[in-house]
Design an enzyme around this catalytic site. Structure first.
Site, PDB file in Angstrom:
ATOM      1  N   GLU A  58       4.155  -1.983   0.571  1.00 18.16           N
ATOM      2  CA  GLU A  58       4.921  -1.141   1.302  1.00 18.16           C
ATOM      3  C   GLU A  58       5.243  -0.027   0.125  1.00 18.16           C
ATOM      4  O   GLU A  58       5.363   1.327   0.346  1.00 18.16           O
ATOM      5  CB  GLU A  58       6.016  -1.693   1.827  1.00 18.16           C
ATOM      6  CG  GLU A  58       5.687  -2.379   3.037  1.00 18.16           C
ATOM      7  CD  GLU A  58       5.561  -3.967   2.617  1.00 18.16           C
ATOM      8  OE1 GLU A  58       6.007  -4.845   3.327  1.00 18.16           O
ATOM      9  OE2 GLU A  58       5.207  -4.109   1.319  1.00 18.16           O
ATOM     10  N   GLU A  96     -17.121 -26.288  -4.718  1.00 14.68           N
ATOM     11  CA  GLU A  96     -18.609 -25.934  -4.672  1.00 14.68           C
ATOM     12  C   GLU A  96     -19.274 -27.343  -4.896  1.00 14.68           C
ATOM     13  O   GLU A  96     -20.041 -27.411  -5.719  1.00 14.68           O
ATOM     14  CB  GLU A  96     -18.904 -24.729  -5.393  1.00 14.68           C
ATOM     15  CG  GLU A  96     -18.493 -23.228  -4.667  1.00 14.68           C
ATOM     16  CD  GLU A  96     -19.283 -22.266  -5.299  1.00 14.68           C
ATOM     17  OE1 GLU A  96     -19.982 -22.442  -6.195  1.00 14.68           O
ATOM     18  OE2 GLU A  96     -18.961 -21.107  -5.082  1.00 14.68           O
TER      19      GLU A  96
END
Length: 376
Positions: free
Chosen positions: A59, A302
Site C-alpha cells: 500500500e 521434491e
C-alpha cells in the site's frame, strides 16, 4: 462490509494487484506477499507489492507512486491492510492520510493482531470498505503465511512428476527427464516462489541435484534442506559446492559420526541435529518446527518415495502438485511417488480439494489441497 458484485474493471484491478503480489512470493517472510493498485478516474495512478520484510508494504509503495492523485481514489489490496506498528507504520493510517475514498480488499488478514481491525479502522475514518473480491485467489496466495502464523510450521507443497502409469523413474532408476522442458521451467518458477526446498539423502545420492533456481529472470535460490539421519551424503555432492547466497541445511540425528559432521560443516553447510523418531529416522515434526522458527513459510518437498511417504504419514503436507507426463514405463519395479504400506480402506485415502488442472507443454499439472488421511 461484504459485497458479491463488482464490475469487470474492479476484477481487472484486483487481478493486477494479485500479479504484483506474486512477485514477492518466497521473499517476504515473516510477512505475507501483498499487492496493491490505486485507481483514480478509471486510471492506475499507483501500484506496488511487498518485496522484502522490512521494506515498505504494498500500500505504501502504491500510495507514494500515486501522490496527490490518491485523494478520492479507490485502493485495491489483496490482503487487509495492517493496523500495527512493526518495522513499518500501519498501512491503514497511510490510506486514511492519503484520502482514498474506497478500499477493496481481497481477503481478511489471518494474523490475530490485524484480523478485521484494518477494515474497521478504515470504516471509522469514513472510507468505504469492500471485502472478498478475488477472495479465493487472495487466500490461496497467503496460504503459507496463514499456515505458518497459526502452526509455527511451514506450509508444505509436495511436488512430483509421474508417468501415466504412476511411475517417477524407470526400473533402473532413470528419472531425468520424464517431464518436458516446459514443465521443468515451471518447476524452477516454483522454486523461485518458495522459501525452502527439501529432498532425502537417497535422492541426493542418486540424482546429485543442485536445487537452485535456473532460467528465471531475477530468480532466487531457496534454502536447501537434505534429510539424512546418518550423514551419508557424499562430500563431493553438488549441493555442498554451490555458488549460492542461500544456505544448505543437513538435518540429521545423533547417529551421525563426528568425523562426517566435521567434514560436511567444512564445506559450508549447516548441520542440524533434529532428533530421531521411533524408527531412528529424522523426526520430521521437530524438523518442521525448526524450519518454521527460521521463518520458512513455504517448503517445497521434491523427495523420493521414502521421504514423500514419511512426510505424508506425519500429516505435514498441505498441497500436492503432480506433473502428469504422457509416458508409460510399464513393469513391476519402477518406483512411484510413495513407498510404504499405505491405507487399508478407501475411506482412509488422502483426498484433494480445491483441485486445479492446467496444461504445461505436453504435460498436465494437477494441484490440490490435502485433506487429512490415515496411513499409519
Amino acid at each position: 462490509m461484504d459485497f458479491s458484485a463488482w464490475s469487470d474493471d474492479d476484477r481487472r484491478w484486483m487481478e493486477r494487484a494479485l500479479a504484483l503480489a506474486r512477485r514477492g512470493e518466497g521473499r517476504t517472510a515473516p510477512n505475507p506477499p501483498v499487492g496493491a493498485v490505486v485507481v483514480h478516474d478509471d486510471c492506475v495512478v499507483g501500484e506496488g507489492f511487498h518485496a522484502l520484510a522490512g521494506e515498505p508494504h504494498a500500500e505504501i509503495v502504491a500510495l507514494c507512486q500515486a501522490g496527490d492523485r490518491a485523494r478520492g481514489a479507490v485502493a485495491f489490496v489483496t490482503l487487509e491492510p495492517c493496523t500495527h506498528h512493526g518495522r513499518t507504520p500501519p498501512c491503514t493510517e497511510a490510506l486514511i492520510d492519503a484520502g482514498v475514498s474506497r478500499v477493496i480488499i481481497g481477503c481478511e488478514d489471518p494474523n490475530p493482531r490485524v484480523r478485521g481491525g484494518g477494515a474497521r479502522n478504515l470504516e471509522s475514518a469514513g472510507i468505504t470498505v469492500e471485502l472478498g473480491l478475488c477472495g479465493t485467489e487472495c487466500q490461496r496466495l497467503i496460504a503459507p503465511f496463514a499456515h505458518h502464523i497459526s502452526t509455527g510450521r511451514p506450509f508444505t507443497t509436495l511436488k512430483a512428476a509421474v508417468t501415466l502409469d504412476g511411475n517417477t523413474a524407470t526400473a533402473t532408476g532413470q528419472s531425468q527427464w520424464i517431464s518436458s522442458e516446459t514443465a521443468r521451467h515451471e518447476a524452477h518458477q516454483q522454486r523461485n516462489s518458495v522459501d525452502a526446498i527439501m529432498i532425502g539423502v537417497e535422492t541426493a545420492i542418486v540424482d546429485d541435484p543442485r536445487l537452485t533456481t535456473r532460467g528465471i529472470e531475477d530468480g532466487r535460490d531457496p534454502v536447501r534442506v537434505v534429510v539424512d539421519s546418518t550423514l551419508r551424503l557424499p562430500l563431493e555432492s553438488a549441493i555442498l559446492h554451490l555458488d549460492s547466497p542461500s544456505p544448505t541445511l543437513i538435518a540429521t540425528t545423533g547417529k551421525a559420526p563426528q568425523e562426517r559432521i566435521d567434514a560436511v560443516r567444512a564445506t559450508g553447510a549447516d548441520v542440524m541435529f533434529v532428533g530421531s523418531d521411533a524408527e531412528g529416522r529424522v523426526d520430521l515434526a521437530t524438523l518442521w518446527t525448526f524450519l518454521g522458527g527460521r521463518n520458512i513459510q513455504h517448503l517445497l518437498v521434491e523427495g523420493g518415495a521414502t521421504l514423500n511417504q514419511a512426510v505424508l504419514e506425519a500429516g505435514l503436507v498441505q498441497r500436492m502438485m503432480v506433473i502428469l507426463c504422457p509416458l508409460i514405463l510399464g513393469g513391476d519395479n519402477a518406483p512411484g511417488i510413495f513407498r510404504g504400506r499405505g491405507v487399508g480402506a478407501l475411506d482412509d485415502a488422502l483426498r484433494l480439494r480445491d483441485l486445479r488442472a492446467r496444461d504445461c507443454g505436453p504435460d498436465l499439472i494437477i494441484e490440490g489441497g490435502v485433506e487429512p488421511c490415515s496411513m499409519d
